[in-house]
Design a protein around this motif. Structure first.
Motif, mmCIF file in Angstrom:
data_model
loop_
_atom_site.group_PDB
_atom_site.id
_atom_site.type_symbol
_atom_site.label_atom_id
_atom_site.label_comp_id
_atom_site.label_asym_id
_atom_site.label_seq_id
_atom_site.Cartn_x
_atom_site.Cartn_y
_atom_site.Cartn_z
ATOM 1 N N GLY A 43 -5.440 95.790 -45.689
ATOM 2 C CA GLY A 43 -5.226 95.673 -47.133
ATOM 3 C C GLY A 43 -3.765 95.785 -47.529
ATOM 4 O O GLY A 43 -3.450 96.104 -48.678
ATOM 5 N N CYS B 155 -3.307 98.024 -50.676
ATOM 6 C CA CYS B 155 -4.223 97.597 -51.734
ATOM 7 C C CYS B 155 -5.646 98.035 -51.422
ATOM 8 O O CYS B 155 -6.114 97.864 -50.298
ATOM 9 N N PHE C 244 -9.798 92.179 -52.493
ATOM 10 C CA PHE C 244 -8.977 93.386 -52.674
ATOM 11 C C PHE C 244 -8.447 93.409 -54.109
ATOM 12 O O PHE C 244 -8.597 92.429 -54.850
ATOM 13 N N LEU D 214 -5.220 88.678 -54.707
ATOM 14 C CA LEU D 214 -5.977 89.671 -53.942
ATOM 15 C C LEU D 214 -7.475 89.604 -54.229
ATOM 16 O O LEU D 214 -8.296 89.763 -53.321
ATOM 17 N N LEU E 192 -0.274 94.267 -48.475
ATOM 18 C CA LEU E 192 0.337 93.062 -49.026
ATOM 19 C C LEU E 192 1.854 93.190 -48.950
ATOM 20 O O LEU E 192 2.405 94.237 -49.296
ATOM 21 N N ARG F 247 -9.450 87.555 -52.195
ATOM 22 C CA ARG F 247 -9.575 88.066 -50.829
ATOM 23 C C ARG F 247 -10.299 89.403 -50.783
ATOM 24 O O ARG F 247 -10.236 90.140 -49.817
ATOM 25 N N ASN G 42 -5.839 91.352 -44.208
ATOM 26 C CA ASN G 42 -7.118 91.708 -44.844
ATOM 27 C C ASN G 42 -7.915 92.748 -44.060
ATOM 28 O O ASN G 42 -9.017 93.106 -44.454
ATOM 29 N N PHE H 60 -0.352 88.960 -46.038
ATOM 30 C CA PHE H 60 -1.423 89.863 -46.461
ATOM 31 C C PHE H 60 -2.348 90.080 -45.276
ATOM 32 O O PHE H 60 -2.792 89.121 -44.635
#
Lengths: 497, 497
Positions: free
Chosen positions: A139, A247, A161, A156, A141, A159, A136, A134
């Motif tokens: 975004g 995401c 998201f 998510l 995944l 994190r 960050n 993932f």
């Protein structure tokens, strides 16, 4: 979600499983094995007929699993090749109880797409539940196909998201199945379909080759976009084993309003007003009718939080500034209440209350299962037409049906029409079909907006697609799966003309 | 945008043109004819070589246009079959002056995808410029392929909607070409790619059949999504003749900020901060470097509105509430100025000033054309890597290049790397390629983010796609166009292994 027709000398499975093992054995030993269930042979299926086009076709002339084949699988997957009828029993009925099958993965489909019809070997991806990466910043995944949607959502949210899709079955459905069926759900209005948010796929082809298109790029125009072939093709062209998906950031503020309207026309006007006033923070506009509410109260003991109305709306906003969002929502509510578009309403900003309001929409499907037998239709229409079909169907069926209810995604022009009966009723079915499909076709709608065709709807495809298109689909199937071993009897009609 | 290789006895064109005529003759007489230009025969193309994989391959053994063929076309399209070399001259050079061709439609591509290589007959859709329907409830537009993007934008803005894509070439590019090349552009960050927003296509296949998948539904899961095959395949699988597309509401408020940063790292931090604070109203985050600004000033006499900086950012917000948007933007600007991420900036809310700021980003491509010859690369990379490639390339090329500049779509991880030289320079090209592709491949990027492969990049596909994927693309091409008559020499590599 892929289900494999057993094939002589099992060239497919052996290549596939070996490929998987080779690929993941180094670092993912805990999840590198697929569960193979050997379904007990049922010789059901007298074939689809003009009166019953959703019936299983006759079994195709595939060979049957031998003891030698089973011995091979047992060597490959010790302890994971399941053939004991007692152990299979709990998996032999899908959650709608309409097909006697051994499901695998999430098995949350509604059209019999994820279940074997005869003695196909089932390949389950339920142990493939690893998040691979993932990022960050972007975004993006990347995960294995067997990840449960809700688990991904939780992963998510920690994190900051969210997943770009959400649906009632999130607690059991798998991301691989979501992608294979091009699942729609509750966030499509805001984040678009999986055709836009899925960035890459790893797919095992019918001949065992692994197609690695697991890109993690927002843009890539190098050649044809092969992954699109596998999105929404219900495992008939390949088996999705990993997914990369874009995401969105977790919104800082979420509000849900639950409103009542006295007519569908007022509901549509509320929708238009809502799109204008809530604009970019609108993340869902869903509806259910009074009959749905009665079922929720009767079977699930849920409480209607507002005064009784013919129609109910669930509106969700999701944004980056709580004050701004509340102000927009407040102005919108003021507008629709003073203009009498909406008769009553309640708003939630706190997570538990939001969940409670959402459950009034999300649990309609579950409430319906308590009614006996449900005939389910998932129709796309021009939005102004979607409730006409429910009303027309009520008049058309009269006393034959116990309930005719409508709910769904107004924002996407997607109606879930459900007709209940104490038990299976061929006369009722004959009154519904093909009437419902002809009605939909007349208004240039789709007879499957988000559920897919699976086994049950495969022969109705011509109501929504011209024969040139179906013929081309047949050519694609023949190209990618010349022996027809991937999820047979699904998606494509028995006769391509 | 489709370009047809002339083929013996012209079975393709005759069927195609007749189909078009039949279909539109009743109500669209003004636009029912396609312009066919007959390109003068050039026997260019010594074939791609290891040192020059973008060169034209040898001409394939198609037959040549006879007088009889021309007579047929003249009957079909009186006054529209152009063969006079003088009349063709102005169309024989594309706007980049790199390929001597007779373009058609918008001809705004950057990889030679829309231009004939030898004596292919050109089929122009430039007269197919009719809007077919627009539904102002759903925002779904259906139009013919030859509509110019800017005309569609103007049409929609009058109706309070906008196109989901926008790009510098909007004044000449056609929607059919945009879809055929899966154009990205300036709004992708907000509204996603054409794979999500295009809802339906009408396509003419190689054998003349018309594939009518011109649905106007947001959701349709009936069988395989055939339209995806034609999005981004550069006219090699079929000719798009009509498009239906989902259009967003016109935002009530638009703001543009033009900011300066002293390093790319600060630019990235500004981007992260921006996504958090502007959230759902962020509609574009673009950048250009100081070298781009110099070229804008030098060749186009544009004025830098802020103090000189190594990097410039264009941020656009689009939302439904001007007060809220300005407040969000103000807070964001305060944050990035006080934390010294941004060194200087200016904001525009008024249309003329917005346009002026946007032109600093949109006209970079045009400014580059005044530099002599430009080697253009359109690269997707993880966003934190995109400017590393520009800097690395400067070091690598040293004095060989006149300019090495970078600009593009930060929000999409898409860099436009441009290298200029007074004239074509094989030594420079040899220093750039395959170095740039190897660099991109090492970081799992895409060697064509949004431009496509066309003629120029076709043989580089293996840097971004595995051989299994390319082989499958070849099978798809063979299935849909077995005689290879649709836009030959494009998209797919000369050798599929």
């Amino acid at each position: 979600m892929g289900i494999f027709q057993r094939f002589a000398r099992i060239p497919l499975k052996s290549t596939y499983i070996w490929s998987l093992c080779r690929q993941y054995s180094t670092d993912l030993t805990a999840v590198d094995r697929a569960l193979i269930q050997h379904r007990c042979v049922h010789n059901r299926g007298l074939g689809a007929s003009p009166g019953n086009p959703g019936a299983a076709p006759p079994r195709l002339p595939f060979s049957r699993v031998t003891q030698e084949d089973l011995a091979f699988f047992r060597t490959l997957l010790p302890g994971r090749t399941i053939t004991d009828p007692d152990l299979l029993k709990s998996s032999n009925v899908d959650w709608l109880k309409t097909v006697e099958v051994c499901p695998q993965g999430g098995n949350t489909g509604l059209v019999g797409g994820s279940v074997p019809v005869f003695d196909e070997i089932i390949l389950s991806t339920s142990l493939m539940k690893q998040v691979i990466t993932f990022d960050n910043i972007s975004g993006i995944l990347t995960c294995q196909a067997g990840c449960v949607l809700e688990n991904l959502s939780n992963y998510l949210e920690e994190r900051d998201f969210i997943m770009p899709l959400d649906l009632g079955a999130k607690g059991s459905c798998h991301i691989g199945g979501n992608v294979s069926t091009n699942a729609g759900g509750l966030r499509l209005l805001r984040y678009g379909s999986l055709r836009g948010t899925v960035l890459g796929l790893e797919v095992v082809l019918a001949d065992g080759r692994i197609l690695n298109c697991l890109a993690t790029l927002r843009k890539d125009n190098t050649g044809y976009d092969l992954k699109q072939l596998f999105i929404g093709s219900e495992g008939t062209l390949g088996v999705i084993t990993a997914v990369s998906i874009l995401c969105p950031r977790k919104p800082k503020a979420v509000n849900v309003a639950f409103l009542g309207c006295s007519s569908f026309q007022q509901l549509l006007e509320t929708f238009q007003c809502c799109r204008g006033m809530l604009g970019e923070i609108l993340s869902a506009f869903e509806f259910l009718d009074a009959s749905c509410m009665s079922l929720l109260e009767k079977h699930l003991k849920l409480t209607n939080p507002i005064t009784e109305s013919p129609f109910y709306i669930v509106i969700e906003t999701a944004g980056s500034n709580a004050t701004h969002d509340e102000e927009k929502l407040h102005k919108f509510l003021e507008e629709v209440m003073t203009s009498s578009l909406v008769t009553d309403g309640t708003v939630a900003t706190e997570a538990t209350k939001i969940k409670a309001l959402w459950s009034l929409r999300e649990r309609v499907t579950e409430a319906l299962t308590h009614e006996g037998y449900t005939y389910k239709y998932d129709i796309s229409l021009p939005v102004e037409k979607i409730y006409d079909l429910v009303q027309d169907m009520r008049g058309h069926l009269g006393d034959m049906a116990k309930n005719v209810v409508g709910y769904g995604h107004v924002g996407d022009g997607n109606l879930h029409l459900n007709i209940t009966s104490p038990s299976k009723d061929p006369a009722l079915l004959a009154a519904i079909e093909p009437y419902v499909y002809e009605w939909t076709s007349k208004w240039k709608g789709s007879i499957s907006a988000e559920h897919g065709l699976g086994l049950k709807k495969r022969n109705y495809i011509y109501y929504s697609k011209p024969s040139e298109a179906v013929a081309l689909m047949g050519s694609i199937k023949a190209m990618l799966d010349p022996k027809g071993i991937l999820n047979p009897y699904k998606t494509l009609p028995d006769n391509i003309h």
